[in-house]
Design a protein around this motif. Structure first.
Motif, PDB file in Angstrom:
ATOM      1  N   ILE A 231       9.002   0.761   2.533  1.00 57.83           N
ATOM      2  CA  ILE A 231       8.949   2.148   2.272  1.00 57.83           C
ATOM      3  C   ILE A 231       8.381   2.723   0.999  1.00 57.83           C
ATOM      4  CG2 ILE A 231      10.776   3.979   1.686  1.00 57.83           C
ATOM      5  CD1 ILE A 231      12.568   2.167   3.705  1.00 57.83           C
ATOM      6  N   GLY A 232       8.760   2.017  -0.048  1.00 54.73           N
ATOM      7  CA  GLY A 232       8.115   2.191  -1.442  1.00 54.73           C
ATOM      8  C   GLY A 232       8.597   3.302  -2.072  1.00 54.73           C
TER       9      GLY A 232
ATOM     10  N   TYR B 225       0.849  -1.262   0.158  1.00 53.10           N
ATOM     11  CA  TYR B 225      -0.006   0.036   0.015  1.00 53.10           C
ATOM     12  C   TYR B 225       1.072   1.188  -0.044  1.00 53.10           C
ATOM     13  CZ  TYR B 225       1.092  -0.920   4.795  1.00 53.10           C
ATOM     14  OH  TYR B 225       1.589  -1.049   6.117  1.00 53.10           O
ATOM     15  N   THR B 226       2.020   1.042  -0.326  1.00 53.58           N
ATOM     16  CA  THR B 226       3.039   2.142  -0.280  1.00 53.58           C
ATOM     17  C   THR B 226       3.700   2.642  -1.851  1.00 53.58           C
ATOM     18  OG1 THR B 226       5.074   0.717   0.334  1.00 53.58           O
ATOM     19  CG2 THR B 226       3.715   1.908   2.108  1.00 53.58           C
ATOM     20  N   ALA B 227       3.157   2.005  -2.704  1.00 55.98           N
ATOM     21  CA  ALA B 227       3.426   2.316  -4.246  1.00 55.98           C
ATOM     22  C   ALA B 227       4.536   1.795  -4.538  1.00 55.98           C
ATOM     23  CB  ALA B 227       3.241   4.021  -4.416  1.00 55.98           C
ATOM     24  N   SER B 228       5.135   0.535  -3.707  1.00 57.07           N
ATOM     25  CA  SER B 228       6.343   0.171  -3.910  1.00 57.07           C
ATOM     26  C   SER B 228       6.597  -0.577  -5.341  1.00 57.07           C
ATOM     27  CB  SER B 228       6.800  -1.215  -2.947  1.00 57.07           C
ATOM     28  OG  SER B 228       8.150  -1.543  -2.964  1.00 57.07           O
TER      29      SER B 228
ATOM     30  N   SER C  84      12.935  -2.270  -1.412  1.00 53.05           N
ATOM     31  CA  SER C  84      11.904  -1.816  -2.367  1.00 53.05           C
ATOM     32  C   SER C  84      12.206  -2.167  -3.783  1.00 53.05           C
ATOM     33  CB  SER C  84      11.312  -0.273  -2.207  1.00 53.05           C
ATOM     34  OG  SER C  84      10.834  -0.225  -1.041  1.00 53.05           O
ATOM     35  N   GLY C  85      13.265  -2.859  -4.063  1.00 53.26           N
ATOM     36  CA  GLY C  85      13.548  -2.869  -5.599  1.00 53.26           C
ATOM     37  C   GLY C  85      14.482  -2.290  -6.220  1.00 53.26           C
ATOM     38  N   ALA C  86      14.916  -1.116  -5.477  1.00 51.07           N
ATOM     39  CA  ALA C  86      15.804   0.135  -5.991  1.00 51.07           C
ATOM     40  C   ALA C  86      17.087  -0.268  -6.120  1.00 51.07           C
ATOM     41  CB  ALA C  86      15.738   1.116  -4.953  1.00 51.07           C
TER      42      ALA C  86
END
Length: 526
Positions: free
Chosen positions: A488-489, A80-83, A212-214
């Motif tokens: 965190i997303g 729910y954090t746009a991740s 977050s996949g960054a």
């Protein structure tokens, strides 16, 4: 044909050669759906790819890198954090649901290696057959949430009281970087190494926990194993005030005996937990019986639940629920005695129905992503030291009071859930419910039968705007008391106010691993 369309067609042709037409989703409906999460929606991507092997992930990433296309990875999609929401239309979503193999259960060396798309529920079922478990064994959303998603988001819930969060159980990763190469972490990164240990010099595993996949795409995850606890016990308590409830949770946390714990405020206690039907009760009773070690134990637990009825939900403003684990009944009695001593003076013991049912069926379909009467639902959370809890609660209570009339007018209500992590951290999760129409995400993610039983609401733009405004103010309160966040997303201000040297190091790592900023741009604020 214009240049942009020609480029898109060429990309799709290349991707189709990698995964095949059936696993490359290009319809508008699919692309829009996969770019949604529980709370919002991102930019519509070029396509959604569903790889089945690590080699396919590498090939997809190489195609994207050549074409300078952003890559966003999607797991169980319960964020729910746009991740996993694209921040640019020039994006490709990699859905990991087909990367769902348990690669190795090493009973001798006590670790398990899984692909990123394995759900926590599937992992639990496979390990339980061998009487094994990971220390942290999943969030409550583990029926759909994946191990890869938990690793990228930093998940908390089951096992967090004793063993911390998902990152605390992870030994190492295989990560596909932005150039398509695979990076290994931990003891798996050395010559002749097996993924049995995390620590060997500087910890690379930690870089990819909660990223977050960054920084890359986690394709395999190795977690440590423990024997599945032979016996468990549960205890629940009621409290008249938030302050008493929070003090009771913290006291139990410091005692270091509870494996699982959570607290509920009046809204969640009488709302989500209060919507218990006869059908639900029967299903819960069956699960409790199956989870018991023998018929006598099952009978005792069911008798206790029957005697309590729904009384466990009433009479108290707040409640807490604890589970303890051990190898004998004597150990369980001893640990429950410690829990009771810790809570004494703050609250009173009530029927332990809720933790007993959750232990029997920890993972259920994610119907709770909407309210008990079909409302939209949006949580957020912060993790803080025990010393900051009172100040945070006072501030958020004043925020709700200042906006009470607006919330009533726009049909917005609030609740909260609480949890302690290890002996030293308090998780506070505020939740909003508001009457509003459901999105395409809800209608596709949840069953039509379930949604059909609930009330339907018209579009409520004012309610949405109010929720967004209040969520932003709550993030500011979290920041003011020094909270940190999981998941965190693109929601929490990870880089805002970060110490200069720490920010510089993070940006340098991002630049080294992803020089063209193709890995989930916008995540972590990088």
């Amino acid at each position: 044909m214009n240049m942009t369309l020609a480029a898109d067609v060429a990309v799709l042709d290349e991707l189709e050669q990698v995964v095949g037409a059936a696993r490359l989703l290009t319809s508008k409906a699919d692309r829009e759906y996969f770019a949604m999460d529980v709370y919002g929606a991102g930019e519509t991507p070029i396509a959604v790819a569903l790889p089945e092997t690590v080699a396919e992930v590498q090939s997809i990433v190489r195609v994207a890198a050549r074409r300078k296309i952003a890559i966003v990875t999607r797991g169980g999609a319960a964020s729910y954090t746009a991740s996993h929401l694209p921040s640019t239309r020039n994006s490709l979503i990699i859905d990991t649901s087909r990367l769902n193999r348990i690669l190795e259960i090493n009973e001798r060396d006590m670790y398990v290696t899984v692909e990123a798309g394995v759900t926590w529920n599937a992992l639990r079922e496979a390990l339980s057959k061998k009487k094994l478990r990971t220390p942290f064994w999943g969030p409550f959303s583990g029926f759909a949430s994946t191990v890869g998603g938990g690793a990228s988001q930093n998940a908390a819930s089951l096992g967090s009281g004793a063993y911390g969060i998902s990152a605390d159980s992870i030994l190492g990763f295989e990560v596909v970087l932005a150039n398509g190469e695979v990076l290994r972490t931990g003891s798996h990164a050395i010559e002749n190494g097996k993924p049995f240990y995390r620590w060997y010099g500087p910890d690379l595993t930690g870089l990819f926990c909660g990223d977050s996949g960054a920084l890359g795409i986690k394709v395999t995850i190795t977690l440590r194993l423990i024997p599945e606890p032979e016996v468990f016990g549960a205890a629940s308590f009621g409290f008249e005030t938030f302050e008493a409830m929070a003090a009771g949770l913290a006291a139990v946390a410091r005692s270091n005996v509870a494996s699982d714990n959570f607290g509920l405020d009046p809204k969640l206690q009488q709302g989500q937990m209060g919507e218990v039907t006869v059908k639900d009760a029967i299903a819960s009773a069956i699960r409790v019986a199956r989870a018991s070690r023998n018929p006598l134990e099952a009978a005792a637990r069911l008798a206790s639940m029957a005697a309590a009825g729904k009384r466990f939900l009433s009479g108290w403003a707040y409640s807490t629920h604890f589970t303890v684990e051990g190898v004998s009944k004597a150990e369980i009695r001893s640990k429950l005695a410690v829990v009771r001593r810790a809570v004494k003076g703050y609250g009173r013991e009530t029927a332990n129905t809720i933790p007993t049912v959750i232990r029997a069926a920890p993972f259920v379909p994610l119907n709770v992503m909407i309210g008990p009467r079909g409302e939209r639902w949006a949580p957020q959370h912060g993790v803080m030291p025990f010393s900051a809890v009172s100040e945070f609660h006072s501030r958020i209570t004043r925020l709700y009071a200042a906006n009470a009339e607006r919330m009533k007018r726009e049909r917005v209500t609030n609740g909260a859930m609480f949890m302690t992590l290890g002996t030293h951290a308090f998780l506070y999760e505020p939740v909003f419910y508001w009457e509003d129409e459901l999105t395409a995400y809800h209608r596709r993610y949840l069953s039509a039968e379930f949604i059909g039983q609930l009330p339907k609401y018209p579009e409520n733009l004012n309610g949405r705007r109010l929720v967004a405004e209040l969520r932003e103010q709550i993030r500011e309160i979290f920041s003011a008391v020094g909270s940190i966040h999981f998941q965190i997303g693109k929601c929490y201000p990870y880089m805002k106010g970060r110490q200069g040297e720490a920010a510089q190091a993070l940006r340098a790592i991002k630049q080294q691993l992803d020089p063209n900023n193709l890995m989930n741009p916008g995540a972590l604020g990088l």
